[in-house]
Design a protein around this motif. Structure first.
Motif, PDB file in Angstrom:
ATOM      1  N   GLU A  98       0.830  -1.209   0.000  1.00 43.12           N
ATOM      2  CA  GLU A  98       0.000   0.000   0.000  1.00 43.12           C
ATOM      3  C   GLU A  98       0.868   1.264   0.000  1.00 43.12           C
ATOM      4  OE1 GLU A  98      -2.991  -0.168   3.082  1.00 43.12           O
ATOM      5  OE2 GLU A  98      -3.596  -2.183   2.492  1.00 43.12           O
ATOM      6  N   GLY A  99       1.938   1.237  -0.794  1.00 42.61           N
ATOM      7  CA  GLY A  99       2.829   2.388  -0.916  1.00 42.61           C
ATOM      8  C   GLY A  99       3.871   2.520   0.183  1.00 42.61           C
ATOM      9  N   ASP A 100       3.798   1.679   1.196  1.00 43.42           N
ATOM     10  CA  ASP A 100       4.734   1.729   2.324  1.00 43.42           C
ATOM     11  C   ASP A 100       5.906   0.795   2.049  1.00 43.42           C
ATOM     12  OD1 ASP A 100       5.800   2.326   4.822  1.00 43.42           O
ATOM     13  OD2 ASP A 100       4.483   0.937   5.898  1.00 43.42           O
ATOM     14  N   ARG A 101       7.123   1.308   2.207  1.00 44.75           N
ATOM     15  CA  ARG A 101       8.332   0.503   2.008  1.00 44.75           C
ATOM     16  C   ARG A 101       8.545  -0.392   3.226  1.00 44.75           C
ATOM     17  NH1 ARG A 101      14.134   0.305   2.275  1.00 44.75           N
ATOM     18  NH2 ARG A 101      15.030   0.110   0.192  1.00 44.75           N
ATOM     19  N   VAL A 102       8.634  -1.699   2.982  1.00 46.42           N
ATOM     20  CA  VAL A 102       8.823  -2.679   4.048  1.00 46.42           C
ATOM     21  C   VAL A 102      10.132  -3.421   3.774  1.00 46.42           C
ATOM     22  CG1 VAL A 102       7.841  -4.677   5.228  1.00 46.42           C
ATOM     23  CG2 VAL A 102       6.319  -2.930   4.257  1.00 46.42           C
ATOM     24  N   SER A 103      11.065  -3.364   4.738  1.00 45.15           N
ATOM     25  CA  SER A 103      12.351  -4.065   4.625  1.00 45.15           C
ATOM     26  C   SER A 103      12.295  -5.331   5.455  1.00 45.15           C
ATOM     27  CB  SER A 103      13.484  -3.184   5.139  1.00 45.15           C
ATOM     28  OG  SER A 103      13.562  -2.011   4.389  1.00 45.15           O
ATOM     29  N   ILE A 104      12.759  -6.443   4.870  1.00 45.97           N
ATOM     30  CA  ILE A 104      12.679  -7.739   5.548  1.00 45.97           C
ATOM     31  C   ILE A 104      14.011  -8.469   5.427  1.00 45.97           C
ATOM     32  CG2 ILE A 104      11.524  -9.996   5.562  1.00 45.97           C
ATOM     33  CD1 ILE A 104       9.021  -8.550   4.497  1.00 45.97           C
ATOM     34  N   THR A 105      14.418  -9.111   6.534  1.00 39.68           N
ATOM     35  CA  THR A 105      15.599  -9.979   6.559  1.00 39.68           C
ATOM     36  C   THR A 105      15.166 -11.340   7.081  1.00 39.68           C
ATOM     37  OG1 THR A 105      17.077  -8.114   6.984  1.00 39.68           O
ATOM     38  CG2 THR A 105      17.910 -10.313   7.517  1.00 39.68           C
ATOM     39  N   LEU A 106      15.497 -12.386   6.334  1.00 35.38           N
ATOM     40  CA  LEU A 106      15.140 -13.753   6.719  1.00 35.38           C
ATOM     41  C   LEU A 106      16.407 -14.580   6.872  1.00 35.38           C
ATOM     42  CD1 LEU A 106      12.308 -14.412   4.108  1.00 35.38           C
ATOM     43  CD2 LEU A 106      12.057 -13.572   6.456  1.00 35.38           C
ATOM     44  N   ASN A 107      16.378 -15.513   7.810  1.00 40.85           N
ATOM     45  CA  ASN A 107      17.468 -16.464   8.005  1.00 40.85           C
ATOM     46  C   ASN A 107      16.902 -17.871   7.888  1.00 40.85           C
ATOM     47  OD1 ASN A 107      19.872 -14.796   8.721  1.00 40.85           O
ATOM     48  ND2 ASN A 107      18.389 -14.000  10.170  1.00 40.85           N
ATOM     49  N   PHE A 108      17.371 -18.599   6.862  1.00 41.64           N
ATOM     50  CA  PHE A 108      16.871 -19.939   6.579  1.00 41.64           C
ATOM     51  C   PHE A 108      17.715 -20.981   7.285  1.00 41.64           C
ATOM     52  CE2 PHE A 108      15.035 -17.357   3.368  1.00 41.64           C
ATOM     53  CZ  PHE A 108      13.850 -17.979   3.010  1.00 41.64           C
ATOM     54  N   ASP A 109      17.025 -22.005   7.801  1.00 40.67           N
ATOM     55  CA  ASP A 109      17.694 -23.107   8.475  1.00 40.67           C
ATOM     56  C   ASP A 109      16.926 -24.382   8.143  1.00 40.67           C
ATOM     57  OD1 ASP A 109      19.248 -24.715  10.068  1.00 40.67           O
ATOM     58  OD2 ASP A 109      18.375 -24.028  11.957  1.00 40.67           O
ATOM     59  N   GLY A 110      17.413 -25.113   7.145  1.00 38.51           N
ATOM     60  CA  GLY A 110      16.714 -26.329   6.725  1.00 38.51           C
ATOM     61  C   GLY A 110      15.382 -26.000   6.097  1.00 38.51           C
ATOM     62  N   ASP A 111      14.306 -26.539   6.669  1.00 45.06           N
ATOM     63  CA  ASP A 111      12.966 -26.341   6.129  1.00 45.06           C
ATOM     64  C   ASP A 111      12.180 -25.276   6.878  1.00 45.06           C
ATOM     65  OD1 ASP A 111      13.265 -28.163   4.071  1.00 45.06           O
ATOM     66  OD2 ASP A 111      12.569 -29.846   5.280  1.00 45.06           O
ATOM     67  N   SER A 112      12.874 -24.362   7.545  1.00 47.10           N
ATOM     68  CA  SER A 112      12.187 -23.277   8.246  1.00 47.10           C
ATOM     69  C   SER A 112      13.012 -21.999   8.146  1.00 47.10           C
ATOM     70  CB  SER A 112      11.930 -23.645   9.708  1.00 47.10           C
ATOM     71  OG  SER A 112      13.144 -23.812  10.388  1.00 47.10           O
ATOM     72  N   PHE A 113      12.384 -20.908   8.469  1.00 40.30           N
ATOM     73  CA  PHE A 113      13.093 -19.633   8.518  1.00 40.30           C
ATOM     74  C   PHE A 113      12.485 -18.756   9.589  1.00 40.30           C
ATOM     75  CE2 PHE A 113       9.687 -18.598   5.503  1.00 40.30           C
ATOM     76  CZ  PHE A 113       9.246 -17.372   5.964  1.00 40.30           C
ATOM     77  N   SER A 114      13.239 -17.764  10.005  1.00 39.70           N
ATOM     78  CA  SER A 114      12.752 -16.738  10.916  1.00 39.70           C
ATOM     79  C   SER A 114      13.348 -15.427  10.438  1.00 39.70           C
ATOM     80  CB  SER A 114      13.151 -17.034  12.361  1.00 39.70           C
ATOM     81  OG  SER A 114      14.558 -17.062  12.471  1.00 39.70           O
ATOM     82  N   GLY A 115      12.759 -14.345  10.873  1.00 43.79           N
ATOM     83  CA  GLY A 115      13.289 -13.065  10.445  1.00 43.79           C
ATOM     84  C   GLY A 115      12.581 -11.908  11.084  1.00 43.79           C
ATOM     85  N   ASP A 116      12.965 -10.728  10.631  1.00 39.29           N
ATOM     86  CA  ASP A 116      12.321  -9.523  11.127  1.00 39.29           C
ATOM     87  C   ASP A 116      12.211  -8.523   9.996  1.00 39.29           C
ATOM     88  OD1 ASP A 116      14.926  -8.570  10.876  1.00 39.29           O
ATOM     89  OD2 ASP A 116      15.302  -8.627  13.014  1.00 39.29           O
ATOM     90  N   GLY A 117      11.390  -7.559  10.232  1.00 37.03           N
ATOM     91  CA  GLY A 117      11.178  -6.531   9.232  1.00 37.03           C
ATOM     92  C   GLY A 117      10.802  -5.226   9.896  1.00 37.03           C
ATOM     93  N   SER A 118      10.725  -4.189   9.067  1.00 36.89           N
ATOM     94  CA  SER A 118      10.312  -2.899   9.587  1.00 36.89           C
ATOM     95  C   SER A 118       9.563  -2.149   8.494  1.00 36.89           C
ATOM     96  CB  SER A 118      11.510  -2.089  10.070  1.00 36.89           C
ATOM     97  OG  SER A 118      12.371  -1.799   8.977  1.00 36.89           O
ATOM     98  N   SER A 119       8.589  -1.379   8.949  1.00 37.56           N
ATOM     99  CA  SER A 119       7.805  -0.527   8.060  1.00 37.56           C
ATOM    100  C   SER A 119       7.527   0.768   8.822  1.00 37.56           C
ATOM    101  CB  SER A 119       6.496  -1.222   7.682  1.00 37.56           C
ATOM    102  OG  SER A 119       5.632  -1.304   8.798  1.00 37.56           O
TER     103      SER A 119
END
Length: 135
Positions: A98-119
């Motif tokens: 919706e016009g808002d810039r969202v930055s995301i970082t993901l860390n993959f480990d096998g068949d799963s991932f976790s991460g964080d983002g900011s908007s």
């Protein structure tokens, strides 16, 4: 006695150099495998966001040597990402919602991932799991 010294030298030399060649060969395979492991579809859950953005699917492909990541939202629409970088098991990208810039970082480990983002609404966390390939 001289033959024994030569035989001993050959044995020691062989044992000393063998681990170097054995250890060097797999390194590229491991790196290629870890980077290729992110290719596929991943169901995700996001915390601290509006309900319509809380779940979806990440589709990661490799086309012509470059990674492409598209996000499938709750309504099934595909949202392209920008500024995608892949560094080993870490993936960073930007998406506009919706016009808002969202930055995301993901860390993959096998068949799963976790991460964080900011908007502009603030920080959030996300996690996900690989969706098995139906083939």
């Amino acid at each position: 006695m001289e033959k024994l010294k030569v035989l001993l030298f050959v044995c020691v030399s062989t044992l000393c150099f063998q681990p170097l060649t054995a250890n060097n060969a797999p390194i590229p395979d491991i790196m290629d495998r870890s980077m290729a492991d992110i290719v596929g579809s991943w169901a995700y859950d996001v915390q601290n966001v509006d309900p319509q953005y809380a779940k979806g699917i990440l589709h990661i492909e490799k086309e012509k040597g470059k990674y492409v990541l598209n996000i499938q939202g709750a309504e099934g629409s595909m949202i392209p990402t920008e500024e995608l970088t892949v560094d080993g098991s870490e993936v960073k990208f930007v998406v506009y919602v919706e016009g808002d810039r969202v930055s995301i970082t993901l860390n993959f480990d096998g068949d799963s991932f976790s991460g964080d983002g900011s908007s502009s609404s603030g920080p959030f966390t996300l996690s996900g799991k690989r969706i098995p390939d139906p083939k």
